[in-house]
Motif scaffolding. Sequence first.
Motif, PDB file in Angstrom:
ATOM      1  N   VAL A   1     -10.125   8.208  -0.295  1.00 17.14           N
ATOM      2  CA  VAL A   1      -9.914   8.068   1.138  1.00 17.14           C
ATOM      3  C   VAL A   1      -9.405   6.660   1.462  1.00 17.14           C
ATOM      4  O   VAL A   1      -8.449   6.487   2.220  1.00 17.14           O
ATOM      5  CB  VAL A   1     -11.207   8.380   1.920  1.00 17.14           C
ATOM      6  CG1 VAL A   1     -11.053   8.009   3.381  1.00 17.14           C
ATOM      7  CG2 VAL A   1     -11.538   9.854   1.788  1.00 17.14           C
ATOM      8  N   SER A   2     -10.011   5.632   0.839  1.00 14.92           N
ATOM      9  CA  SER A   2      -9.568   4.272   1.149  1.00 14.92           C
ATOM     10  C   SER A   2      -8.167   4.021   0.606  1.00 14.92           C
ATOM     11  O   SER A   2      -7.360   3.344   1.232  1.00 14.92           O
ATOM     12  CB  SER A   2     -10.549   3.237   0.609  1.00 14.92           C
ATOM     13  OG  SER A   2     -10.722   3.428  -0.764  1.00 14.92           O
ATOM     14  N   TYR A   3      -7.863   4.606  -0.543  1.00 13.81           N
ATOM     15  CA  TYR A   3      -6.514   4.458  -1.104  1.00 13.81           C
ATOM     16  C   TYR A   3      -5.495   5.066  -0.152  1.00 13.81           C
ATOM     17  O   TYR A   3      -4.463   4.484   0.155  1.00 13.81           O
ATOM     18  CB  TYR A   3      -6.438   5.149  -2.457  1.00 13.81           C
ATOM     19  CG  TYR A   3      -5.068   5.092  -3.087  1.00 13.81           C
ATOM     20  CD1 TYR A   3      -4.623   3.924  -3.697  1.00 13.81           C
ATOM     21  CD2 TYR A   3      -4.221   6.187  -3.074  1.00 13.81           C
ATOM     22  CE1 TYR A   3      -3.374   3.853  -4.273  1.00 13.81           C
ATOM     23  CE2 TYR A   3      -2.969   6.132  -3.640  1.00 13.81           C
ATOM     24  CZ  TYR A   3      -2.552   4.961  -4.245  1.00 13.81           C
ATOM     25  OH  TYR A   3      -1.313   4.896  -4.809  1.00 13.81           O
ATOM     26  N   ARG A   4      -5.845   6.241   0.309  1.00 17.42           N
ATOM     27  CA  ARG A   4      -4.973   6.935   1.248  1.00 17.42           C
ATOM     28  C   ARG A   4      -4.761   6.089   2.501  1.00 17.42           C
ATOM     29  O   ARG A   4      -3.668   5.977   3.030  1.00 17.42           O
ATOM     30  CB  ARG A   4      -5.628   8.276   1.604  1.00 17.42           C
ATOM     31  CG  ARG A   4      -4.966   9.036   2.695  1.00 17.42           C
ATOM     32  CD  ARG A   4      -3.810   9.817   2.173  1.00 17.42           C
ATOM     33  NE  ARG A   4      -3.230  10.605   3.231  1.00 17.42           N
ATOM     34  CZ  ARG A   4      -2.332  11.553   3.057  1.00 17.42           C
ATOM     35  NH1 ARG A   4      -1.913  11.815   1.848  1.00 17.42           N
ATOM     36  NH2 ARG A   4      -1.863  12.218   4.063  1.00 17.42           N
ATOM     37  N   TYR A   5      -5.853   5.472   2.946  1.00 13.90           N
ATOM     38  CA  TYR A   5      -5.773   4.644   4.140  1.00 13.90           C
ATOM     39  C   TYR A   5      -4.865   3.438   3.903  1.00 13.90           C
ATOM     40  O   TYR A   5      -3.976   3.139   4.691  1.00 13.90           O
ATOM     41  CB  TYR A   5      -7.176   4.186   4.555  1.00 13.90           C
ATOM     42  CG  TYR A   5      -7.165   3.209   5.691  1.00 13.90           C
ATOM     43  CD1 TYR A   5      -6.897   3.628   6.993  1.00 13.90           C
ATOM     44  CD2 TYR A   5      -7.381   1.851   5.468  1.00 13.90           C
ATOM     45  CE1 TYR A   5      -6.856   2.722   8.037  1.00 13.90           C
ATOM     46  CE2 TYR A   5      -7.335   0.942   6.512  1.00 13.90           C
ATOM     47  CZ  TYR A   5      -7.068   1.381   7.789  1.00 13.90           C
ATOM     48  OH  TYR A   5      -7.018   0.489   8.828  1.00 13.90           O
ATOM     49  N   LEU A   6      -5.086   2.757   2.769  1.00 12.14           N
ATOM     50  CA  LEU A   6      -4.293   1.569   2.451  1.00 12.14           C
ATOM     51  C   LEU A   6      -2.830   1.919   2.234  1.00 12.14           C
ATOM     52  O   LEU A   6      -1.930   1.172   2.559  1.00 12.14           O
ATOM     53  CB  LEU A   6      -4.849   0.897   1.184  1.00 12.14           C
ATOM     54  CG  LEU A   6      -6.186   0.203   1.317  1.00 12.14           C
ATOM     55  CD1 LEU A   6      -6.680  -0.237  -0.045  1.00 12.14           C
ATOM     56  CD2 LEU A   6      -6.045  -0.998   2.228  1.00 12.14           C
ATOM     57  N   ASN A   7      -2.627   3.077   1.659  1.00 12.65           N
ATOM     58  CA  ASN A   7      -1.280   3.465   1.252  1.00 12.65           C
ATOM     59  C   ASN A   7      -0.508   4.145   2.374  1.00 12.65           C
ATOM     60  O   ASN A   7       0.666   4.437   2.230  1.00 12.65           O
ATOM     61  CB  ASN A   7      -1.374   4.401   0.049  1.00 12.65           C
ATOM     62  CG  ASN A   7      -0.179   4.258  -0.846  1.00 12.65           C
ATOM     63  OD1 ASN A   7       0.551   3.275  -0.745  1.00 12.65           O
ATOM     64  ND2 ASN A   7       0.042   5.217  -1.696  1.00 12.65           N
ATOM     65  N   LYS A   8      -1.191   4.355   3.479  1.00 14.37           N
ATOM     66  CA  LYS A   8      -0.614   5.123   4.572  1.00 14.37           C
ATOM     67  C   LYS A   8       0.768   4.610   4.953  1.00 14.37           C
ATOM     68  O   LYS A   8       1.724   5.356   5.083  1.00 14.37           O
ATOM     69  CB  LYS A   8      -1.560   5.033   5.769  1.00 14.37           C
ATOM     70  CG  LYS A   8      -1.143   5.811   6.982  1.00 14.37           C
ATOM     71  CD  LYS A   8      -2.114   5.560   8.117  1.00 14.37           C
ATOM     72  CE  LYS A   8      -2.034   4.110   8.574  1.00 14.37           C
ATOM     73  NZ  LYS A   8      -2.816   3.834   9.776  1.00 14.37           N
ATOM     74  N   ARG A   9       0.865   3.300   5.101  1.00 15.11           N
ATOM     75  CA  ARG A   9       2.099   2.710   5.585  1.00 15.11           C
ATOM     76  C   ARG A   9       3.256   2.907   4.619  1.00 15.11           C
ATOM     77  O   ARG A   9       4.396   2.984   5.015  1.00 15.11           O
ATOM     78  CB  ARG A   9       1.870   1.217   5.829  1.00 15.11           C
ATOM     79  CG  ARG A   9       0.940   1.000   6.984  1.00 15.11           C
ATOM     80  CD  ARG A   9       0.583  -0.442   7.113  1.00 15.11           C
ATOM     81  NE  ARG A   9      -0.218  -0.888   6.008  1.00 15.11           N
ATOM     82  CZ  ARG A   9      -1.291  -1.640   6.150  1.00 15.11           C
ATOM     83  NH1 ARG A   9      -1.662  -2.035   7.344  1.00 15.11           N
ATOM     84  NH2 ARG A   9      -1.981  -2.028   5.118  1.00 15.11           N
ATOM     85  N   ILE A  10       2.912   2.961   3.332  1.00 18.86           N
ATOM     86  CA  ILE A  10       3.971   3.096   2.349  1.00 18.86           C
ATOM     87  C   ILE A  10       4.301   4.573   2.139  1.00 18.86           C
ATOM     88  O   ILE A  10       5.448   4.967   2.043  1.00 18.86           O
ATOM     89  CB  ILE A  10       3.534   2.477   1.015  1.00 18.86           C
ATOM     90  CG1 ILE A  10       3.286   0.999   1.230  1.00 18.86           C
ATOM     91  CG2 ILE A  10       4.592   2.681  -0.041  1.00 18.86           C
ATOM     92  CD1 ILE A  10       2.556   0.344   0.108  1.00 18.86           C
ATOM     93  N   ASP A  11       3.249   5.362   2.123  1.00 21.30           N
ATOM     94  CA  ASP A  11       3.382   6.771   1.791  1.00 21.30           C
ATOM     95  C   ASP A  11       4.323   7.524   2.720  1.00 21.30           C
ATOM     96  O   ASP A  11       5.060   8.389   2.295  1.00 21.30           O
ATOM     97  CB  ASP A  11       1.998   7.424   1.879  1.00 21.30           C
ATOM     98  CG  ASP A  11       1.693   8.165   0.619  1.00 21.30           C
ATOM     99  OD1 ASP A  11       2.241   7.762  -0.415  1.00 21.30           O
ATOM    100  OD2 ASP A  11       0.935   9.145   0.683  1.00 21.30           O
ATOM    101  N   LEU A  12       4.270   7.203   3.988  1.00 19.05           N
ATOM    102  CA  LEU A  12       4.985   8.006   4.964  1.00 19.05           C
ATOM    103  C   LEU A  12       6.471   7.703   5.010  1.00 19.05           C
ATOM    104  O   LEU A  12       7.182   8.240   5.830  1.00 19.05           O
ATOM    105  CB  LEU A  12       4.359   7.804   6.342  1.00 19.05           C
ATOM    106  CG  LEU A  12       2.935   8.336   6.431  1.00 19.05           C
ATOM    107  CD1 LEU A  12       2.281   7.945   7.724  1.00 19.05           C
ATOM    108  CD2 LEU A  12       2.934   9.851   6.275  1.00 19.05           C
ATOM    109  N   ASN A  13       6.938   6.848   4.117  1.00 18.82           N
ATOM    110  CA  ASN A  13       8.368   6.513   4.086  1.00 18.82           C
ATOM    111  C   ASN A  13       9.237   7.752   3.974  1.00 18.82           C
ATOM    112  O   ASN A  13       9.072   8.531   3.104  1.00 18.82           O
ATOM    113  CB  ASN A  13       8.659   5.613   2.881  1.00 18.82           C
ATOM    114  CG  ASN A  13       8.584   4.169   3.270  1.00 18.82           C
ATOM    115  OD1 ASN A  13       8.432   3.852   4.447  1.00 18.82           O
ATOM    116  ND2 ASN A  13       8.658   3.290   2.295  1.00 18.82           N
TER     117      ASN A  13
END
Lengths: 343, 315, 301
Positions: B303-315
């Motif tokens: 969950v925290s990884y997903r949270y941290l990665n949110k900004r990059i992931d949604l590219n």
Amino acid sequence: MISKDNVLEVRNLQTSFSTDKGEVRAVDGVSFDVPKGKTIGIVGESGSGKSITSLSILRLLAENGKIKGGEIRYKGEDLTKVSEKRMRELRGNEISMIFQEPMTSLNPVYTVGQQISEALISHQGMNKKQAMVRSVELLKLVGIPSPEKRVKAYPFELSGGMRQRVMIAMSLACDPEILIADEPTTALDVTIQAQILELIKDLQERLGMSVIFITHDLGVVAETCDYVAVMYAGQVVEYSDIRTLFKQPKHPYSIGLLNSLPRHDIDQEKLMPIKGNVPSPHEMPTGCRFAPRCPAATDLCRAKMPELMTDDSGNQIRCWIYSDEWPGEKEVNVYGETRIAKG
Amino acid sequence: MTKYIIRRLLQTIPVLIGVTILVFSLMHLVPGDAAKIIAGEGASDQTVENIRERLGLNDPLYVQYGTFVGNAVQGDLGSSIRSGRPVMDEIGARFWVTFELAFYSTIVAVFLGLIAGIISAVRHYTLTDVTVMIIALFGLSMPNFWFGLLLIQWFAIGNWMPESLEFLKMRPSGWGDDWRQVVLPVLTLGTGGAAIIARMTRSSMLEVIGQDYIRTARAKGLTERIVVYRHALKNALIPVVTVVGLEFGGFLGGAVLTETIFAINGMGRLTIDAIRTRDFPMVQGTVLVISVLFVVVNLLVDVSYRYLNKRIDLN
Amino acid sequence: MSEETVNHPVTAKKVNPQLESFKQFWRRLAKNRAALIGGIMILFFVIMAFLGPWIISTFTDWEPNKTSVANKLQGPSAEHWFGTDSFGRDIFTRIVFGMKLTLYVGFLSVFVGGIVGVILGIVSGYYGGKVDTIIMRLMDVLLAFPGILLALAIVAVLGGSLTNVIIAVGIFSVPAFARIVRGSTLSVKKLEYIDAVRALGASDFRIIFKHILPNVMSPIIVQASLRIATAILTGAGLAFLGLGAQPPAPEWGAMLNEGRQYMYEAGHVALFPGLMIVVVVLAFNIFGDGVRDALDPKMKK
């Protein structure tokens, strides 16, 4: 040169990369001037060394790249020789740059405002608050709607065109003397491309800075530039003002390049592509680098590399046709056009 | 985000069911008759039958499993064969010891690993980088129980920090009063993890340093320090988070060896003692508790990884 | 290099665009110094495991289990290179004889776990759907037991012995293989040429063996090498806890456990077996790292 008031003069720049297959000279003898308040285009195919040239000016080459020779004079200082500290003072402050890939050129974990502020804080001694206020102004300047809101946005929340506007805002933060734009529109949609070009042109006029425009697109050059340097295989083969280049290109490569471009102003029978391929940097021809593809090449062209020569009007050309030593006919036919040889 | 958390929670349910089935089966996979083995050789038939009755081994399997899970959910993991005390009580007394051991070891591993990884990445392909990476490779290849023994030996011979060797005094319900008693076990457990984090941090940093936005940062005229620590590090750390979570879980399991060497009364030693004495309910209990804890930690990490990665992931 | 092979157009014949010949593979591997060093070290250990005991038995009168109370706990000397243990046994001899056990645990467990894992991974990736879900959830369950715990639980059930350690460590290795192979299978399955092969009427079995398996081979090799390192550490750990090979077998983890009691007066008894574990595990780690770098096109300069 036509104008003596140059902000940047590049002389015989040479940049190499060390690779597994040995040293590759990506830029080998590039010279051009950037007059104050003017836009100069650097045109060439991919691999011609135009991006490396621009990165060399800011000394932002990858680790295996190195400037091997030549001079880059910025207001009397040779940038190839100044300290790294001095270089940092210039980067983003007096000379700034925007890149080809707006999607990946912004740091994903910081807001737009934070990233614009950085340059202001480090170069102009602003505090965070002042820098944020200025960031909003800059975003407004580059035409971003509701800048107060966007300043807090993360890059992922913006479209490609918007990101490129942010990049431009970032590069303009400290009122630079020179803006280097490395293919700033290539990665964008056609409609957005025109907007970004218009924006850069407009800002250049308003702010009076010089722009170095790196592109492979002659159409873009025609629209935006005052002067053009045509690059081929790591060298400048022709440097002239924009009118001359489009009216009366001299170098066979320039002629070929223009011939391969669809034009609206004259009747064209058909488009003529240049035959052959760009030489591999590992196997550069000994003579003129364009000789293997040149329809007018002579034995001299194949044996000896021509120097970059300056003509009466201050334009520069790297071709034997325009030298006293030209061994061929007086009237040379290049891609269906006739050029009068010197001598 | 909420949707993701819910989906991730739902995914955990089959895993937990699987874990309970596996742990439940432990007793039934024993070659031969578990009750006989528990009773020991030469036990009378009556004793064996009593044990069988007590463990409910005479019921049909699904009833046994149902009872097992039903009780486990209510915090009842049966009673230890050896001590007769409820398994949950025994674990409860030792749980925090192991938890703290794993927790401090994680901190040490992250601290050492990050420093080493960053140094290596910043000075990549230099002698420093090569040295750090060779040390990390050794750290990775070392059995931690052996490293623990070496540490004891070195500290004893050098007479360094004598308090650190008094680990035997540690209270069963928690650590000793002196932090120095924690040093050696934590170093033992944390070193291997530090090596993994160092390697991970280095490669992650190197990948980030090659990104376009790092060039942008340099083009702004920022100092190399700011470029590396502000622009590169923050991005590079995101994938490292996953490893840290896995490390913590690994330490919970690895505590078995460390606790044995340092005679720490944690869950690890409880497990080993239970295995040696064939105290199956106890083995089931500790294995279940550790793995459920691990599943929960992984959930938090994801969950925290997903949270941290949110900004990059949604590219 | 791979770029050249990848860029080849897909011809009508079943040309696999990603597969490179074994020759190319070896050439790249030989160029990677880490892979080469690791490989040579592993080769040396394998030879030592097979020839070492024979050399020692033929040319000396040392035996791994010959006790000599008079000579107990002696430090390293010309006669006993690594000293003697508490029974006066020569540690060097025991280490040479124990090499085979260590490699057994490493290779066999990873072989067993690898085969099961690869099959599950391919089936999961190739067929997808429910089968995939079930297999992957099963792997999640196995992965829910951190570190050595799963192996420990299995040994707890089966009892402590070398064979059981191999089984336990093997099961412990299954999920890693299954996950990696599943991922690779999925990406290979997407390639156009697999569709072409299927259009030509190849059976699933044939597609898997002739086309998918060779393609996922390189991640398997990397994984195997790194898993062997982990397997040896886990096996030694179990033996150290007294749950693996039983005395008097010259298993290094067990030797370490014995030496533990003499930490202060005779440190060498625990030192050398531990050192050997480090060196062997290091070899597999170096080799695995090297192969991964050699195969990873991203690492290309």
